[in-house]
Design an enzyme around this catalytic site. Structure first.
Site, PDB file in Angstrom:
ATOM      1  N   THR A   1     -27.589  63.527  53.974  1.00 17.60           N
ATOM      2  CA  THR A   1     -26.591  63.487  55.043  1.00 17.60           C
ATOM      3  C   THR A   1     -25.446  62.510  54.787  1.00 17.60           C
ATOM      4  O   THR A   1     -24.535  62.392  55.609  1.00 17.60           O
ATOM      5  CB  THR A   1     -27.269  63.146  56.375  1.00 17.60           C
ATOM      6  OG1 THR A   1     -28.186  62.058  56.183  1.00 17.60           O
ATOM      7  CG2 THR A   1     -28.034  64.344  56.901  1.00 17.60           C
ATOM      8  N   GLY A   2     -25.472  61.800  53.658  1.00 18.12           N
ATOM      9  CA  GLY A   2     -24.312  61.014  53.250  1.00 18.12           C
ATOM     10  C   GLY A   2     -24.062  59.757  54.063  1.00 18.12           C
ATOM     11  O   GLY A   2     -24.982  59.146  54.620  1.00 18.12           O
TER      12      GLY A   2
ATOM     13  N   GLY B   1     -11.637  47.169  47.953  1.00 21.48           N
ATOM     14  CA  GLY B   1     -12.527  48.015  47.173  1.00 21.48           C
ATOM     15  C   GLY B   1     -11.847  49.292  46.728  1.00 21.48           C
ATOM     16  O   GLY B   1     -10.624  49.453  46.842  1.00 21.48           O
TER      17      GLY B   1
ATOM     18  N   GLY C   1      -9.763  51.515  49.542  1.00 26.04           N
ATOM     19  CA  GLY C   1      -8.537  50.881  49.986  1.00 26.04           C
ATOM     20  C   GLY C   1      -7.457  50.878  48.916  1.00 26.04           C
ATOM     21  O   GLY C   1      -6.282  51.117  49.194  1.00 26.04           O
ATOM     22  N   LEU C   2      -7.856  50.623  47.667  1.00 21.80           N
ATOM     23  CA  LEU C   2      -6.879  50.569  46.578  1.00 21.80           C
ATOM     24  C   LEU C   2      -6.346  51.955  46.232  1.00 21.80           C
ATOM     25  O   LEU C   2      -5.163  52.108  45.905  1.00 21.80           O
ATOM     26  CB  LEU C   2      -7.503  49.917  45.349  1.00 21.80           C
ATOM     27  CG  LEU C   2      -7.918  48.454  45.518  1.00 21.80           C
ATOM     28  CD1 LEU C   2      -8.564  47.935  44.240  1.00 21.80           C
ATOM     29  CD2 LEU C   2      -6.725  47.588  45.913  1.00 21.80           C
TER      30      LEU C   2
ATOM     31  N   ASP D   1     -26.122  58.842  49.530  1.00 24.91           N
ATOM     32  CA  ASP D   1     -25.684  57.647  50.256  1.00 24.91           C
ATOM     33  C   ASP D   1     -26.694  57.147  51.281  1.00 24.91           C
ATOM     34  O   ASP D   1     -26.563  56.013  51.751  1.00 24.91           O
ATOM     35  CB  ASP D   1     -24.351  57.922  50.968  1.00 24.91           C
ATOM     36  CG  ASP D   1     -23.188  58.062  50.001  1.00 24.91           C
ATOM     37  OD1 ASP D   1     -23.418  57.977  48.782  1.00 24.91           O
ATOM     38  OD2 ASP D   1     -22.048  58.257  50.466  1.00 24.91           O
TER      39      ASP D   1
ATOM     40  N   LEU E   1     -22.049  57.005  45.327  1.00 25.33           N
ATOM     41  CA  LEU E   1     -21.199  57.790  44.440  1.00 25.33           C
ATOM     42  C   LEU E   1     -21.628  59.247  44.477  1.00 25.33           C
ATOM     43  O   LEU E   1     -22.824  59.551  44.467  1.00 25.33           O
ATOM     44  CB  LEU E   1     -21.301  57.272  43.003  1.00 25.33           C
ATOM     45  CG  LEU E   1     -20.845  55.828  42.757  1.00 25.33           C
ATOM     46  CD1 LEU E   1     -21.238  55.377  41.363  1.00 25.33           C
ATOM     47  CD2 LEU E   1     -19.342  55.710  42.965  1.00 25.33           C
TER      48      LEU E   1
ATOM     49  N   HIS F   1      -6.157  61.732  16.464  1.00 23.79           N
ATOM     50  CA  HIS F   1      -4.969  60.887  16.594  1.00 23.79           C
ATOM     51  C   HIS F   1      -3.742  61.767  16.836  1.00 23.79           C
ATOM     52  O   HIS F   1      -3.570  62.782  16.167  1.00 23.79           O
ATOM     53  CB  HIS F   1      -4.758  60.087  15.303  1.00 23.79           C
ATOM     54  CG  HIS F   1      -3.489  59.296  15.302  1.00 23.79           C
ATOM     55  ND1 HIS F   1      -3.359  58.113  15.994  1.00 23.79           N
ATOM     56  CD2 HIS F   1      -2.285  59.523  14.703  1.00 23.79           C
ATOM     57  CE1 HIS F   1      -2.139  57.635  15.819  1.00 23.79           C
ATOM     58  NE2 HIS F   1      -1.461  58.486  15.034  1.00 23.79           N
TER      59      HIS F   1
END
Length: 467
Positions: A143-144, A182, A185-186, A313, A320, A445
């Site tokens: 359920t996160g 965190g 927000g960023l 979670d 994640l 390269h």
């Protein structure tokens, strides 16, 4: 209806678990509280935020770097309505994709709140209050989580907002105050800073992204300040916020204990997330809770009630999407008697700012705390031919290896496409490669991934070729 497995929650962990269960021959059902599949990640998290990050990066480049590339533009403007519309189309496409996968794998989908009547009976209550029950042999709770709120800072969803509301703003803020330095927000701060907002970050700790290798946070702070004008206020304890119409005032205590005030037109509260278990009726099934509102599970992600599992979670570990996916597969395979395994130390963390930030394995701070002998090698993108060509020269790759065996213990990078490049480090570490192993592998390269090879060379007797 009677099922072998029922999954509650259709986020990355839940829908992947359901698919793997179906692949293994189990009659499977999935229950989703809302009217679309995909959970937080797809609907109000990972996917829509990346859509806005990409859109805002295009605008930022058009405004700041296109001229250098020889591309002339006039009257550049932000069309927020179209930007939000495109984000919605990306989300819907993914919603439809998951619905297709459920049908393809013959997984029965129920929309409504799933709650335990007892260990093997689940009640589903739809949006209109209509109830039905299904029987299940096994259950996977997926359920996160939801944004954490501060008790002294009420979220009104108008001016004081969470990440959910930040994904649907119809205007670019003049001054966006971000509480929390965190990942969320960023990332969202970057979206609006690129579009012209002044962004101020108030952080309780002494660094941004503090759970990652400290060198990454230090470099990201420098770049965000230089390229987007971010302002950072560390060691500040927010004490309140008031919506005064078109202005929000935030009060905080600075490192000296003095009360300081910040003013902005929007305040984004991004101080973390907490497990979402409300309404599950866990007590009816006898499921025990763990620390910080999480569901307690064993090493096989099974709760104290045999046959009831929890992933993502709502259980311990990093919040994640890809961690939840791995756990969904693990549980499905465990149910049928297989012996799957997850190395949690090798689940990468990513910040989708620009430059991107990614890390896997031990940080330098952790190795020092362990007293483990290690060596370090770094390579800056300013020495990368590919990065020079794309004008993405900020950042570096850092490789940490065992001083005696040369086994790679951690890889930390900030730079262009770091979110994709970190996969090479994960593969290397899963096979317990040495820095020498990667250093001797041919990398095309010019590519950004040459920085990984060079960092490994630097960790191996300081043999980097291009610095």
């Amino acid at each position: 209806m009677k099922y072998d497995v029922t999954v509650i929650g259709s986020g990355p962990g839940g829908y992947v678990a359901a698919i793997r269960c179906a692949q293994l021959g189990l009659k499977t059902a999935i229950i989703e509280k809302y009217n679309v599949l995909g959970g937080t990640c797809l609907n109000v998290g990972c996917i829509p935020s990346k859509a806005l990050l990409d859109s805002s990066e295009h605008y930022h480049n058009a405004a700041h770097t296109f001229k250098t590339h020889g591309i002339e533009l006039n009257d550049l403007q932000v069309n927020m309505e179209q930007m939000i519309k495109r984000k919605g189309e990306v989300v819907k496409s993914n919603n439809d994709g998951i619905a297709f996968l459920m049908k393809k794998n013959k997984i029965d989908t129920y929309y409504g709140l799933g709650s335990f009547v007892n260990k093997n009976t689940i009640k589903i209550t739809d949006a209109e209050g209509k109830e039905q029950q299904i029987e299940t042999d096994k259950t996977i709770i997926a359920t996160g989580s939801k944004p954490t709120a501060l008790p002294f800072l009420p979220i009104d969803k108008q001016r004081i907002i969470t990440s959910t509301e930040a994904l649907t703003l119809t205007e670019v803020p003049k001054n966006l105050i971000v509480i929390g330095g965190g990942v969320i927000g960023l990332e969202l701060g970057s979206v609006y800073a690129r579009l012209g907002a002044k962004v101020q970050v108030i952080e309780y700790m002494d660094a941004i992204i503090p759970t990652m290798d400290r060198a990454l946070g230090k470099e990201l702070q420098r770049v965000l300040k230089k390229t987007l004008g971010f302002e950072f206020f560390f060691n500040h304890k927010v004490t309140g916020a008031t919506n005064e119409g078109e202005v929000v005032k935030v009060t905080a205590e600075n490192p000296k204990g003095e009360v300081v005030t910040f003013e902005g037109d929007y305040v984004l509260v991004s101080v973390g997330r907490k497990p979402y278990t409300e309404g599950l009726g866990l007590e009816n099934a006898g499921v025990q809770m763990g620390e910080r509102g999480m569901i307690a599970v064993n090493d096989h992600l099974e709760t104290n009630v045999p046959g009831i599992y929890a992933i993502g979670d709502v259980v311990r570990g990093a919040m994640l999407a890809h961690k939840a996916e791995e756990e969904g597969v693990l549980v499905a395979e465990t149910i049928v008697g297989q012996k799957p395994h997850i190395n949690y130390n090798l689940i990468p963390g990513v910040v989708y700012t620009w430059p991107e930030v990614a890390g896997v394995g031990f940080t330098e701070e952790q190795l020092k705390e362990q007293g483990r002998a290690y060596k370090s090698g770094s390579f800056p993108f300013k020495a990368s031919g590919r990065a020079k060509a794309s004008m993405d020269t900020d950042g570096f790759v850092k490789v940490l290896a065992d001083k005696n065996t040369d086994e790679i213990l951690g890889v930390h990078m900030i730079g262009p496409r770091a979110a994709d490049m970190i996969a090479e480090a994960v593969v290397a570490m899963e096979f317990r490669a040495s820095a020498e192993d990667i250093a001797r592998m041919s990398h095309a390269h010019p590519t950004y991934t040459e920085a990984m090879k060079e960092a490994c060379l630097a960790a191996t007797e300081n043999r980097a070729l291009h610095i």
